[in-house]
Design a protein around this motif. Sequence first.
Motif, mmCIF file in Angstrom:
data_model
loop_
_atom_site.group_PDB
_atom_site.id
_atom_site.type_symbol
_atom_site.label_atom_id
_atom_site.label_comp_id
_atom_site.label_asym_id
_atom_site.label_seq_id
_atom_site.Cartn_x
_atom_site.Cartn_y
_atom_site.Cartn_z
ATOM 1 N N SER A 120 26.731 78.451 -28.096
ATOM 2 C CA SER A 120 27.140 78.141 -29.465
ATOM 3 C C SER A 120 28.352 77.221 -29.485
ATOM 4 O O SER A 120 28.460 76.341 -30.349
ATOM 5 C CB SER A 120 27.442 79.439 -30.215
ATOM 6 N N LEU A 121 29.265 77.417 -28.553
ATOM 7 C CA LEU A 121 30.423 76.528 -28.445
ATOM 8 C C LEU A 121 29.989 75.110 -28.073
ATOM 9 O O LEU A 121 30.501 74.123 -28.619
ATOM 10 C CB LEU A 121 31.394 77.071 -27.395
ATOM 11 N N ILE A 122 29.033 74.996 -27.160
ATOM 12 C CA ILE A 122 28.543 73.685 -26.745
ATOM 13 C C ILE A 122 27.828 72.985 -27.893
ATOM 14 O O ILE A 122 28.022 71.783 -28.131
ATOM 15 C CB ILE A 122 27.625 73.829 -25.516
ATOM 16 N N VAL A 123 27.008 73.733 -28.623
ATOM 17 C CA VAL A 123 26.328 73.151 -29.782
ATOM 18 C C VAL A 123 27.354 72.629 -30.779
ATOM 19 O O VAL A 123 27.198 71.527 -31.339
ATOM 20 C CB VAL A 123 25.391 74.180 -30.436
ATOM 21 N N ASN B 272 30.821 66.019 -32.218
ATOM 22 C CA ASN B 272 30.835 64.718 -31.554
ATOM 23 C C ASN B 272 29.955 63.711 -32.281
ATOM 24 O O ASN B 272 30.329 62.544 -32.466
ATOM 25 C CB ASN B 272 30.370 64.899 -30.108
ATOM 26 N N LEU B 273 28.790 64.155 -32.725
ATOM 27 C CA LEU B 273 27.827 63.251 -33.362
ATOM 28 C C LEU B 273 27.999 63.164 -34.874
ATOM 29 O O LEU B 273 27.449 62.240 -35.502
ATOM 30 C CB LEU B 273 26.404 63.713 -33.036
ATOM 31 N N ASN B 274 28.773 64.104 -35.430
ATOM 32 C CA ASN B 274 28.944 64.153 -36.891
ATOM 33 C C ASN B 274 30.416 64.401 -37.217
ATOM 34 O O ASN B 274 30.781 65.467 -37.726
ATOM 35 C CB ASN B 274 28.077 65.262 -37.487
ATOM 36 N N PRO B 275 31.279 63.429 -36.942
ATOM 37 C CA PRO B 275 32.725 63.661 -37.019
ATOM 38 C C PRO B 275 33.267 63.881 -38.428
ATOM 39 O O PRO B 275 34.406 64.342 -38.569
ATOM 40 C CB PRO B 275 33.315 62.393 -36.394
ATOM 41 N N THR B 276 32.500 63.580 -39.472
ATOM 42 C CA THR B 276 33.021 63.730 -40.834
ATOM 43 C C THR B 276 32.574 65.034 -41.502
ATOM 44 O O THR B 276 32.829 65.234 -42.694
ATOM 45 C CB THR B 276 32.579 62.546 -41.712
ATOM 46 N N THR B 277 31.946 65.917 -40.760
ATOM 47 C CA THR B 277 31.474 67.164 -41.363
ATOM 48 C C THR B 277 32.637 68.098 -41.689
ATOM 49 O O THR B 277 33.717 68.006 -41.109
ATOM 50 C CB THR B 277 30.498 67.887 -40.416
ATOM 51 N N SER B 278 32.382 69.000 -42.622
ATOM 52 C CA SER B 278 33.407 69.951 -43.064
ATOM 53 C C SER B 278 33.524 71.123 -42.091
ATOM 54 O O SER B 278 32.637 71.347 -41.248
ATOM 55 C CB SER B 278 33.045 70.496 -44.451
ATOM 56 N N ASN B 279 34.601 71.899 -42.238
ATOM 57 C CA ASN B 279 34.759 73.090 -41.405
ATOM 58 C C ASN B 279 33.657 74.108 -41.678
ATOM 59 O O ASN B 279 33.206 74.810 -40.765
ATOM 60 C CB ASN B 279 36.133 73.721 -41.633
ATOM 61 N N ALA B 280 33.214 74.211 -42.930
ATOM 62 C CA ALA B 280 32.127 75.146 -43.247
ATOM 63 C C ALA B 280 30.853 74.741 -42.519
ATOM 64 O O ALA B 280 30.126 75.603 -42.001
ATOM 65 C CB ALA B 280 31.889 75.193 -44.751
ATOM 66 N N GLU B 281 30.577 73.454 -42.453
ATOM 67 C CA GLU B 281 29.390 72.976 -41.738
ATOM 68 C C GLU B 281 29.533 73.186 -40.237
ATOM 69 O O GLU B 281 28.558 73.522 -39.550
ATOM 70 C CB GLU B 281 29.143 71.511 -42.072
ATOM 71 N N LYS C 243 20.155 71.258 -35.546
ATOM 72 C CA LYS C 243 18.986 71.352 -34.667
ATOM 73 C C LYS C 243 19.054 70.322 -33.558
ATOM 74 O O LYS C 243 18.707 70.613 -32.399
ATOM 75 C CB LYS C 243 17.707 71.182 -35.480
ATOM 76 N N ASP C 244 19.503 69.102 -33.871
ATOM 77 C CA ASP C 244 19.635 68.070 -32.838
ATOM 78 C C ASP C 244 20.669 68.481 -31.799
ATOM 79 O O ASP C 244 20.458 68.305 -30.587
ATOM 80 C CB ASP C 244 20.041 66.735 -33.475
ATOM 81 N N ALA C 245 21.807 69.016 -32.258
ATOM 82 C CA ALA C 245 22.841 69.464 -31.326
ATOM 83 C C ALA C 245 22.325 70.602 -30.459
ATOM 84 O O ALA C 245 22.609 70.659 -29.240
ATOM 85 C CB ALA C 245 24.086 69.895 -32.100
ATOM 86 N N ASP C 246 21.555 71.505 -31.049
ATOM 87 C CA ASP C 246 20.959 72.628 -30.304
ATOM 88 C C ASP C 246 20.001 72.103 -29.239
ATOM 89 O O ASP C 246 19.985 72.577 -28.093
ATOM 90 C CB ASP C 246 20.237 73.528 -31.299
#
Length: 204
Positions: A63-66, A72-81, A140-143
Amino acid sequence: MNEPLHSKPVRAWQRMLSGRRLDLLQPSPDDIEIEDIAHGLARVARWNGQTTGAHAFSVAQHSLIVTDIFENLNPTTSNAERRAALLHDAPEYVIGDLISPFKAAIGLDYKAFERRLLAAIHRRFDIPETLSPVITNAIKDADRIAAFFEATCLAGFSIEEGRAFFGRADVNGSLRDTLQTIEPLPAKDAHRHFIARFDALARI
């Protein structure tokens, strides 16, 4: 006269180390604690334990790696996301990590149960119960990318097999080098790192 054993009600709850009693059929956010999740996930082995190293590769570490890949791939996402990414496999603290072929064999009832528990987890930790398709697909992509590196670095898959089952594993910067040298953490360390990451993302 004692009642026959088969007439006793079936227990559908689990006692957690926090003292909470989680009803598995109707999970309440009030009975979900992050320490219970971290403790459980740090002791659930990915890949049915078929990984190299002195320790099992845990769902907590996965889960930490995901979350690393998602950020890394979505740097503008929120903390909730980002909390949603960290907790994407959180139901496994109760139900364990069933490999995908077994989930498919069990069928839709299992998936409905898993979704119900994840929805309660989202409510507990201020995550939208239904994520946008963009965020859902990004997690899902990160997973999938995490699974590629786990499979090829720890679970005995060749690079060709990894690409065939999990697709391309594109990440930015130095994260690729980190992912190519994954080492399973002891459960206590996976637990500690999971809690630390959650605390860092605790702000809405």
